[in-house]
Design a protein around this motif. Structure first.
Motif, PDB file in Angstrom:
ATOM      1  N   PRO A 194       0.811  -1.217   0.000  1.00  0.00           N
ATOM      2  CA  PRO A 194       0.000   0.000   0.000  1.00  0.00           C
ATOM      3  C   PRO A 194       0.843   1.266   0.000  1.00  0.00           C
ATOM      4  O   PRO A 194       1.965   1.276   0.484  1.00  0.00           O
ATOM      5  CB  PRO A 194      -0.790  -0.121   1.299  1.00  0.00           C
ATOM      6  N   ARG A 195       0.291   2.273  -0.575  1.00  0.00           N
ATOM      7  CA  ARG A 195       0.850   3.615  -0.450  1.00  0.00           C
ATOM      8  C   ARG A 195      -0.235   4.472   0.175  1.00  0.00           C
ATOM      9  O   ARG A 195      -1.402   4.305  -0.146  1.00  0.00           O
ATOM     10  CB  ARG A 195       1.232   4.182  -1.813  1.00  0.00           C
ATOM     11  N   SER A 196       0.172   5.356   1.057  1.00  0.00           N
ATOM     12  CA  SER A 196      -0.827   6.180   1.734  1.00  0.00           C
ATOM     13  C   SER A 196      -1.428   7.187   0.761  1.00  0.00           C
ATOM     14  O   SER A 196      -0.851   7.474  -0.283  1.00  0.00           O
ATOM     15  CB  SER A 196      -0.183   6.925   2.898  1.00  0.00           C
ATOM     16  N   LEU A 197      -2.569   7.687   1.134  1.00  0.00           N
ATOM     17  CA  LEU A 197      -3.218   8.683   0.286  1.00  0.00           C
ATOM     18  C   LEU A 197      -2.311   9.876   0.050  1.00  0.00           C
ATOM     19  O   LEU A 197      -2.295  10.454  -1.035  1.00  0.00           O
ATOM     20  CB  LEU A 197      -4.522   9.148   0.937  1.00  0.00           C
ATOM     21  N   ASP A 198      -1.546  10.215   1.053  1.00  0.00           N
ATOM     22  CA  ASP A 198      -0.629  11.348   0.908  1.00  0.00           C
ATOM     23  C   ASP A 198       0.389  11.086  -0.191  1.00  0.00           C
ATOM     24  O   ASP A 198       0.639  11.937  -1.042  1.00  0.00           O
ATOM     25  CB  ASP A 198       0.108  11.609   2.226  1.00  0.00           C
ATOM     26  N   GLU A 199       0.962   9.897  -0.143  1.00  0.00           N
ATOM     27  CA  GLU A 199       1.974   9.566  -1.134  1.00  0.00           C
ATOM     28  C   GLU A 199       1.380   9.558  -2.534  1.00  0.00           C
ATOM     29  O   GLU A 199       1.977  10.053  -3.489  1.00  0.00           O
ATOM     30  CB  GLU A 199       2.575   8.187  -0.831  1.00  0.00           C
ATOM     31  N   ILE A 200       0.196   8.960  -2.623  1.00  0.00           N
ATOM     32  CA  ILE A 200      -0.460   8.881  -3.913  1.00  0.00           C
ATOM     33  C   ILE A 200      -0.743  10.279  -4.463  1.00  0.00           C
ATOM     34  O   ILE A 200      -0.429  10.588  -5.606  1.00  0.00           O
ATOM     35  CB  ILE A 200      -1.791   8.103  -3.788  1.00  0.00           C
ATOM     36  N   SER A 201      -1.301  11.112  -3.628  1.00  0.00           N
ATOM     37  CA  SER A 201      -1.702  12.419  -4.138  1.00  0.00           C
ATOM     38  C   SER A 201      -0.486  13.282  -4.463  1.00  0.00           C
ATOM     39  O   SER A 201      -0.575  14.238  -5.220  1.00  0.00           O
ATOM     40  CB  SER A 201      -2.612  13.132  -3.130  1.00  0.00           C
ATOM     41  N   ALA A 202       0.655  12.912  -3.920  1.00  0.00           N
ATOM     42  CA  ALA A 202       1.873  13.665  -4.226  1.00  0.00           C
ATOM     43  C   ALA A 202       2.285  13.503  -5.683  1.00  0.00           C
ATOM     44  O   ALA A 202       2.867  14.407  -6.270  1.00  0.00           O
ATOM     45  CB  ALA A 202       3.012  13.229  -3.308  1.00  0.00           C
TER      46      ALA A 202
END
Length: 322
Positions: A194-202
């Motif tokens: 998984p990647r966190s939403l933060d990482e994804i949205s980055a």
DNA sequence: ATGGTTTTTACTGCGTC
DNA sequence: GACGCGGTAAAAACCAT
């Protein structure tokens, strides 16, 4: 044609630079004059042919980012896009000149081949809206996946999810980008990386809120079954970001498993647990990292780490007593 | 929209190097 | 005195209803 103008321009600037700092342009071996070979990206000595500098283009990122918010601000991934083309210039382009990468003319055989390729490429590019849609989305998924270091199989899964969303007409009213990003987010979680939403949205061009909204929608409509992320799956990444040994990683996993058994973890953010696990493990193995360092790589507040890691240690004690 | 839970923010005090 | 750590209160974010 822009090719030639650009080439000329860079050549000129190179020359002016050369005259400006001539002290640097002497060969360390034989004292001969150095000349810049801009085509090969080298600087070579006229006399003895020694190559002084190679690959002068820095392939690294343009900026350094020191904390999470800076990373968000400064990360920029992929080529710049134009809205002038339906696919924003992200698809394959075949030049109109019958020249190869070195500017040499092509043989007639090759020219025919290129002509055929151009024709087909054009056909594929403008086939129909769904096809185009898919193409852009897949390109986008690929771009984000590699920016996040996600393996091939995750991209595959993401593509499948996206295709399904497209087939079931979930797209109208939603952005391609948003659905593509959500697909990737879902795929990463399903794959246990998984990647966190933060990482994804980055790395996405879409706001976090929209990703979350679209993700929920897609998951519901497609009936995807995704269990909450397992804290353990974050551990290896954090550990390696902090240069910690395998021992710490093992310890962290153990702590998290105990906590899981005790049911301490329900409702808590998996990322927070993982971060706390890594921190606690680093204490137990005398490979200390600071709370702020962990909070940095995990994008979690220090307070949360403190709270969680107390709970982890308590759970650990209870297990010991059994 | 609302209420309950979790996380974050901001601040303070303590001990150590 | 800066740094790491701990704790607290209030605000913000999140989630199910």
């Amino acid at each position: 044609m822009t090719d030639t103008t650009i080439r000329r321009f860079t050549d000129e600037t190179e020359h002016t630079e050369e005259t400006e700092d001539e002290s640097e342009h002497v060969c360390p071996e034989c004292g001969g004059d150095l000349v810049a070979d801009s085509e090969r990206g080298e600087t070579v000595c006229e006399e003895c042919g020694l190559v002084v500098e190679e690959d002068e283009i820095d392939p690294g990122p343009e900026w350094r980012a020191f904390d999470a918010s800076e990373k968000d601000e400064k990360s920029r991934v992929g080529a710049p896009t134009t809205n002038m083309m339906h696919d924003k210039g992200l698809s394959t382009n075949i030049g109109w000149q019958d020249k190869d990468a070195y500017g040499n003319s092509l043989s007639s055989r090759q020219r025919e081949k290129m002509q055929r390729l151009r024709t087909w490429n054009e056909r594929f590019r403008t086939r129909d809206s769904k096809e185009r849609n898919l193409k852009q989305a897949l390109g986008e998924i690929d771009r984000m996946a590699s920016a996040l270091g996600l393996p091939e199989n995750v991209r595959e899964t993401a593509s499948v999810i996206y295709r399904r969303a497209l087939d079931e007409d979930l797209l109208p009213g939603r952005s391609i980008e948003g659905v593509a990003t959500s697909s990737l987010y879902a795929a990463a979680r399903q794959a246990g990386t998984p990647r966190s939403l933060d990482e994804i949205s980055a790395v996405s061009r879409v706001e976090k809120d929209e990703i979350a909204r679209t993700y929920r929608y897609v998951v519901r409509e497609l009936g995807l079954e995704i269990q909450p992320a397992d804290p353990e799956s974050y551990v290896p990444r954090f550990a390696s970001d902090l240069d910690l040994s395998d021992e710490v990683e093992r310890r962290a996993r153990q702590l998290l498993q105990n906590a899981k058994q005790q049911g301490v973890h329900s409702g808590k953010s998996p990322v927070g647990l993982a971060a706390a696990g890594v921190y606690a493990a680093s204490l137990l193995t005398n490979e200390k990292v600071t709370q702020s360092e962990v909070s940095e790589v995990a994008n979690i507040s220090e307070v949360t780490i403190r709270n969680r890691y107390h709970e982890l240690l308590e759970a650990e004690e209870e297990v010991q007593q059994l």
